[in-house]
Design a protein around this motif. Sequence first.
Motif, mmCIF file in Angstrom:
data_model
loop_
_atom_site.group_PDB
_atom_site.id
_atom_site.type_symbol
_atom_site.label_atom_id
_atom_site.label_comp_id
_atom_site.label_asym_id
_atom_site.label_seq_id
_atom_site.Cartn_x
_atom_site.Cartn_y
_atom_site.Cartn_z
ATOM 1 N N TYR A 215 0.825 -1.206 0.000
ATOM 2 C CA TYR A 215 0.000 0.000 0.000
ATOM 3 C C TYR A 215 0.861 1.259 0.000
ATOM 4 O O TYR A 215 0.463 2.300 -0.545
ATOM 5 C CB TYR A 215 -1.020 -0.005 1.139
ATOM 6 C CG TYR A 215 -0.526 0.224 2.539
ATOM 7 C CD1 TYR A 215 -0.156 1.493 2.976
ATOM 8 C CD2 TYR A 215 -0.492 -0.814 3.463
ATOM 9 C CE1 TYR A 215 0.259 1.712 4.275
ATOM 10 C CE2 TYR A 215 -0.096 -0.604 4.770
ATOM 11 C CZ TYR A 215 0.287 0.664 5.170
ATOM 12 O OH TYR A 215 0.692 0.875 6.455
ATOM 13 N N ALA A 216 2.065 1.197 0.577
ATOM 14 C CA ALA A 216 2.958 2.359 0.518
ATOM 15 C C ALA A 216 3.400 2.624 -0.924
ATOM 16 O O ALA A 216 3.511 3.788 -1.348
ATOM 17 C CB ALA A 216 4.175 2.130 1.408
ATOM 18 N N PHE A 217 3.630 1.559 -1.681
ATOM 19 C CA PHE A 217 4.002 1.728 -3.088
ATOM 20 C C PHE A 217 2.851 2.365 -3.870
ATOM 21 O O PHE A 217 3.050 3.321 -4.634
ATOM 22 C CB PHE A 217 4.374 0.381 -3.705
ATOM 23 C CG PHE A 217 4.679 0.454 -5.178
ATOM 24 C CD1 PHE A 217 5.850 1.038 -5.630
ATOM 25 C CD2 PHE A 217 3.782 -0.048 -6.112
ATOM 26 C CE1 PHE A 217 6.132 1.113 -6.993
ATOM 27 C CE2 PHE A 217 4.049 0.021 -7.467
ATOM 28 C CZ PHE A 217 5.225 0.608 -7.904
ATOM 29 N N GLY A 218 1.638 1.856 -3.678
ATOM 30 C CA GLY A 218 0.493 2.405 -4.407
ATOM 31 C C GLY A 218 0.216 3.848 -4.047
ATOM 32 O O GLY A 218 -0.020 4.689 -4.924
ATOM 33 N N ILE A 219 0.240 4.156 -2.748
ATOM 34 C CA ILE A 219 0.019 5.536 -2.325
ATOM 35 C C ILE A 219 1.148 6.429 -2.827
ATOM 36 O O ILE A 219 0.930 7.584 -3.203
ATOM 37 C CB ILE A 219 -0.101 5.598 -0.795
ATOM 38 C CG1 ILE A 219 -1.401 4.918 -0.354
ATOM 39 C CG2 ILE A 219 -0.064 7.036 -0.297
ATOM 40 C CD1 ILE A 219 -1.525 4.750 1.137
ATOM 41 N N GLY A 220 2.368 5.898 -2.854
ATOM 42 C CA GLY A 220 3.494 6.663 -3.375
ATOM 43 C C GLY A 220 3.305 7.058 -4.831
ATOM 44 O O GLY A 220 3.720 8.146 -5.250
ATOM 45 N N LEU A 221 2.658 6.197 -5.621
ATOM 46 C CA LEU A 221 2.360 6.538 -7.008
ATOM 47 C C LEU A 221 1.398 7.722 -7.083
ATOM 48 O O LEU A 221 1.571 8.634 -7.896
ATOM 49 C CB LEU A 221 1.761 5.337 -7.736
ATOM 50 C CG LEU A 221 2.663 4.119 -7.942
ATOM 51 C CD1 LEU A 221 1.880 2.986 -8.602
ATOM 52 C CD2 LEU A 221 3.873 4.478 -8.801
ATOM 53 N N VAL A 222 0.364 7.697 -6.241
ATOM 54 C CA VAL A 222 -0.611 8.788 -6.232
ATOM 55 C C VAL A 222 0.044 10.097 -5.794
ATOM 56 O O VAL A 222 -0.127 11.146 -6.430
ATOM 57 C CB VAL A 222 -1.797 8.453 -5.302
ATOM 58 C CG1 VAL A 222 -2.759 9.629 -5.219
ATOM 59 C CG2 VAL A 222 -2.524 7.204 -5.799
ATOM 60 N N LEU A 223 0.809 10.051 -4.712
ATOM 61 C CA LEU A 223 1.462 11.253 -4.213
ATOM 62 C C LEU A 223 2.503 11.766 -5.202
ATOM 63 O O LEU A 223 2.651 12.982 -5.381
ATOM 64 C CB LEU A 223 2.112 10.965 -2.859
ATOM 65 C CG LEU A 223 1.170 10.537 -1.732
ATOM 66 C CD1 LEU A 223 1.954 10.262 -0.456
ATOM 67 C CD2 LEU A 223 0.110 11.586 -1.477
ATOM 68 N N GLY A 224 3.209 10.841 -5.839
ATOM 69 C CA GLY A 224 4.191 11.245 -6.844
ATOM 70 C C GLY A 224 3.544 11.942 -8.025
ATOM 71 O O GLY A 224 4.067 12.936 -8.548
#
Length: 365
Positions: A215-224
């Motif tokens: 979930y950190a990877f997925g959220i990181g995509l959104v924030l990026g």
Amino acid sequence: MSDEQPQMTPSQMTPSQQSQQSQPGDPYRPFFLEAHRRFTLIGVGLCVTIAFWVGLNIVLSGLLRPLFPGPGGAPMWLSMLISSGPLYAVAMPLGLTVLSRVPALKAREFPLGGKRFWMLMVACFPIMTVGGLIGNWLSQAVSGGATTNRVSDMVMQSDPWVNALFVVLLAPIFEEWLFRRQIIDRTRRYGERTAIVLSAFTFALFHMNLYQFFYAFGIGLVLGYAYMRTGRLRYCIIMHMVINTSGSLVGPAILKLVGSGGGDVAKLTDGSMSEAEMMRLAETNPTAMAGVMLLGLYGVLLVALTIAGAVIIALHARRLEFYDPPEQLPKWYGARLAFLNPGMAVYVVLTIVLGLWQMRLITLL
């Protein structure tokens, strides 16, 4: 009139031309070598950050252990301090000394707008749900059910003000500063997609926790993506704060209310509490029953946000905007340089080993 053909930029090269780019005399060879060097420095800078963070944490924990010999050990606020303090005050600045050798390419700033902000915010909830389920399942499978989520355990054991300070306030500010501003600004010149994925991947590994990785990877995509399109870090920090508030303040507060009223939190969270037990709880423990009702409302809200976020992702995923910078690397070659370099390889191995060590699956000391 000259018959000489104009030179192409790397992003305009065909696959056959790309395959010849490492040949001696290729005019683009220095460009690719410099890109490889810069991506390697990104990995080295992150390794420096991790090494000093974990090393100082081990040293300080060892120094404090004799002072708190009891079964509870040091107070949770002190444990948080000796973990976060060295990270923010020492490890990240030292890592930046390496990262700063890669020139940054700051983009123009644009407003995100309220509607797009909330769409991106809500899109994080199905990512958290699915990513959390995958992380939990894999963690239990790898450990044979012998491990627990240490971050979740720490949050549940901490006072709300400790979580508010370290998890809700400081972590989003420093983590977004490092993984969005520093990494994306220094790699966006080689491709926006590459920079966003690299930022999300390194962010997920940084947690050194399989429970959190997906979930950190997925959220990181959104924030990026939010940072790439706006150039403004505040949007990412606010989204990160909202997510951490949900997981470290609201949820734990409701569960503690249930437990303080005599409710069985374990049975509630795994769904094994019978209807008769629920009725008995309502009659004998009104405080716990109030917590149960709040927990139900909170669960309904999370389900609604998860469904809404899934719809948003399905409808808008293909409408995302990406632009090719002047130094855009050829397709797939940017990913190869970004992830298959010595610095990043060491960072991946280091974070995985430390993650397994913290899950007590391997012994290092």
